[in-house]
Motif scaffolding. Structure first.
Motif, mmCIF file in Angstrom:
data_model
loop_
_atom_site.group_PDB
_atom_site.id
_atom_site.type_symbol
_atom_site.label_atom_id
_atom_site.label_comp_id
_atom_site.label_asym_id
_atom_site.label_seq_id
_atom_site.Cartn_x
_atom_site.Cartn_y
_atom_site.Cartn_z
ATOM 1 N N UNK A 1 -31.620 43.691 -45.056
ATOM 2 C CA UNK A 1 -32.425 44.202 -43.943
ATOM 3 C C UNK A 1 -33.816 44.552 -44.441
ATOM 4 N N UNK A 2 -34.825 44.156 -43.686
ATOM 5 C CA UNK A 2 -36.209 44.392 -44.095
ATOM 6 C C UNK A 2 -37.078 44.592 -42.875
ATOM 7 N N UNK B 1 -48.766 42.878 -36.609
ATOM 8 C CA UNK B 1 -47.555 43.324 -35.945
ATOM 9 C C UNK B 1 -46.465 43.701 -36.925
ATOM 10 N N UNK B 2 -45.247 43.888 -36.392
ATOM 11 C CA UNK B 2 -44.102 44.302 -37.182
ATOM 12 C C UNK B 2 -43.017 43.241 -37.092
ATOM 13 N N UNK B 3 -42.493 42.835 -38.243
ATOM 14 C CA UNK B 3 -41.398 41.873 -38.301
ATOM 15 C C UNK B 3 -40.176 42.572 -38.855
ATOM 16 N N UNK B 4 -39.040 42.421 -38.166
ATOM 17 C CA UNK B 4 -37.768 42.992 -38.581
ATOM 18 C C UNK B 4 -36.803 41.851 -38.851
ATOM 19 N N UNK B 5 -36.147 41.870 -40.014
ATOM 20 C CA UNK B 5 -35.238 40.804 -40.392
ATOM 21 C C UNK B 5 -33.918 41.390 -40.866
ATOM 22 N N UNK B 6 -32.820 40.834 -40.360
ATOM 23 C CA UNK B 6 -31.478 41.192 -40.811
ATOM 24 C C UNK B 6 -30.818 39.895 -41.259
ATOM 25 N N UNK B 7 -30.144 39.932 -42.414
ATOM 26 C CA UNK B 7 -29.488 38.728 -42.897
ATOM 27 C C UNK B 7 -28.181 39.073 -43.589
ATOM 28 N N UNK C 1 -32.669 47.782 -31.198
ATOM 29 C CA UNK C 1 -32.454 46.954 -32.377
ATOM 30 C C UNK C 1 -33.291 47.478 -33.541
ATOM 31 N N UNK C 2 -34.554 47.765 -33.292
ATOM 32 C CA UNK C 2 -35.435 48.264 -34.351
ATOM 33 C C UNK C 2 -34.963 49.634 -34.835
ATOM 34 N N UNK C 3 -34.561 50.497 -33.911
ATOM 35 C CA UNK C 3 -34.062 51.815 -34.300
ATOM 36 C C UNK C 3 -32.817 51.677 -35.163
ATOM 37 N N UNK C 4 -31.914 50.773 -34.795
ATOM 38 C CA UNK C 4 -30.704 50.544 -35.586
ATOM 39 C C UNK C 4 -31.010 50.012 -36.973
ATOM 40 N N UNK C 5 -31.977 49.105 -37.063
ATOM 41 C CA UNK C 5 -32.336 48.522 -38.358
ATOM 42 C C UNK C 5 -32.966 49.581 -39.257
ATOM 43 N N UNK C 6 -33.864 50.368 -38.714
ATOM 44 C CA UNK C 6 -34.496 51.429 -39.512
ATOM 45 C C UNK C 6 -33.439 52.424 -39.982
ATOM 46 N N UNK C 7 -32.494 52.780 -39.114
ATOM 47 C CA UNK C 7 -31.411 53.675 -39.505
ATOM 48 C C UNK C 7 -30.559 53.070 -40.599
ATOM 49 N N UNK C 8 -30.283 51.766 -40.494
ATOM 50 C CA UNK C 8 -29.503 51.066 -41.520
ATOM 51 C C UNK C 8 -30.228 51.077 -42.861
ATOM 52 N N UNK D 1 -32.470 53.266 -43.899
ATOM 53 C CA UNK D 1 -32.431 54.633 -44.433
ATOM 54 C C UNK D 1 -31.062 54.919 -45.040
ATOM 55 N N UNK D 2 -29.991 54.467 -44.372
ATOM 56 C CA UNK D 2 -28.645 54.655 -44.898
ATOM 57 C C UNK D 2 -28.467 53.928 -46.222
ATOM 58 N N UNK D 3 -28.960 52.698 -46.320
ATOM 59 C CA UNK D 3 -28.839 51.923 -47.567
ATOM 60 C C UNK D 3 -29.606 52.592 -48.700
ATOM 61 N N UNK D 4 -30.798 53.102 -48.426
ATOM 62 C CA UNK D 4 -31.575 53.790 -49.459
ATOM 63 C C UNK D 4 -30.857 55.059 -49.891
ATOM 64 N N UNK D 5 -30.265 55.797 -48.938
ATOM 65 C CA UNK D 5 -29.514 57.009 -49.260
ATOM 66 C C UNK D 5 -28.317 56.683 -50.138
ATOM 67 N N UNK D 6 -27.573 55.623 -49.806
ATOM 68 C CA UNK D 6 -26.419 55.232 -50.625
ATOM 69 C C UNK D 6 -26.874 54.793 -52.008
ATOM 70 N N UNK D 7 -27.997 54.076 -52.094
ATOM 71 C CA UNK D 7 -28.515 53.614 -53.391
ATOM 72 C C UNK D 7 -28.909 54.815 -54.264
ATOM 73 N N UNK D 8 -29.512 55.841 -53.660
ATOM 74 C CA UNK D 8 -29.932 57.021 -54.410
ATOM 75 C C UNK D 8 -28.721 57.793 -54.917
ATOM 76 N N UNK D 9 -27.668 57.888 -54.093
ATOM 77 C CA UNK D 9 -26.484 58.644 -54.486
ATOM 78 C C UNK D 9 -25.742 57.956 -55.626
#
Length: 105
Positions: free
Chosen positions: A34-35, A42-48, A87-94, A96-104
């Motif tokens: 996710x990026x 503009x803003x580009x959101x990508x999920x793969x 969709x954008x809110x869900x991606x941003x939340x995802x 943030x969750x991935x960064x939190x898991x990576x930090x832990x």
């Protein structure tokens, strides 16, 4: 055929700064799955799904001054507000969750 220049710098885990001929072209946050990239236009959101070749990408251009004024006038005249882009809110939340898991870990 012109000469092009583009360079990407990793400034933090999951954060990249992209530079072109005319300066900073965009900032990207996220990893392989996710990026979110915010640029001048503009803003580009990508999920793969890494390794599968499947991806979904959406682009939302920044609003111009004329569009902003029209949107403000429409919001003032109507009682119903537009729904947020879930969709954008869900991606941003995802992300943030991935960064939190990576930090832990």
């Amino acid at each position: 055929m012109g000469l092009n220049f583009r360079k990407s710098f990793k400034i933090a885990p999951g954060v990249r700064l992209n530079v072109g001929k005319k300066g900073i072209s965009s900032v990207s946050v996220g990893g392989k799955s996710a990026r979110v990239s915010v640029g001048k236009k503009g803003t580009r959101t990508t999920i793969s799904a890494p390794g599968t070749g499947l991806s979904y990408s959406s682009y939302k251009p920044h609003k111009s001054k004329v569009q902003k004024q029209t949107t403000q006038n429409n919001l003032m005249s109507s009682t119903n507000s537009s729904e947020p882009d879930w969709i954008v809110i869900g991606i941003v939340g995802f992300i943030i969750l991935m960064i939190f898991i990576w930090v832990i870990s």
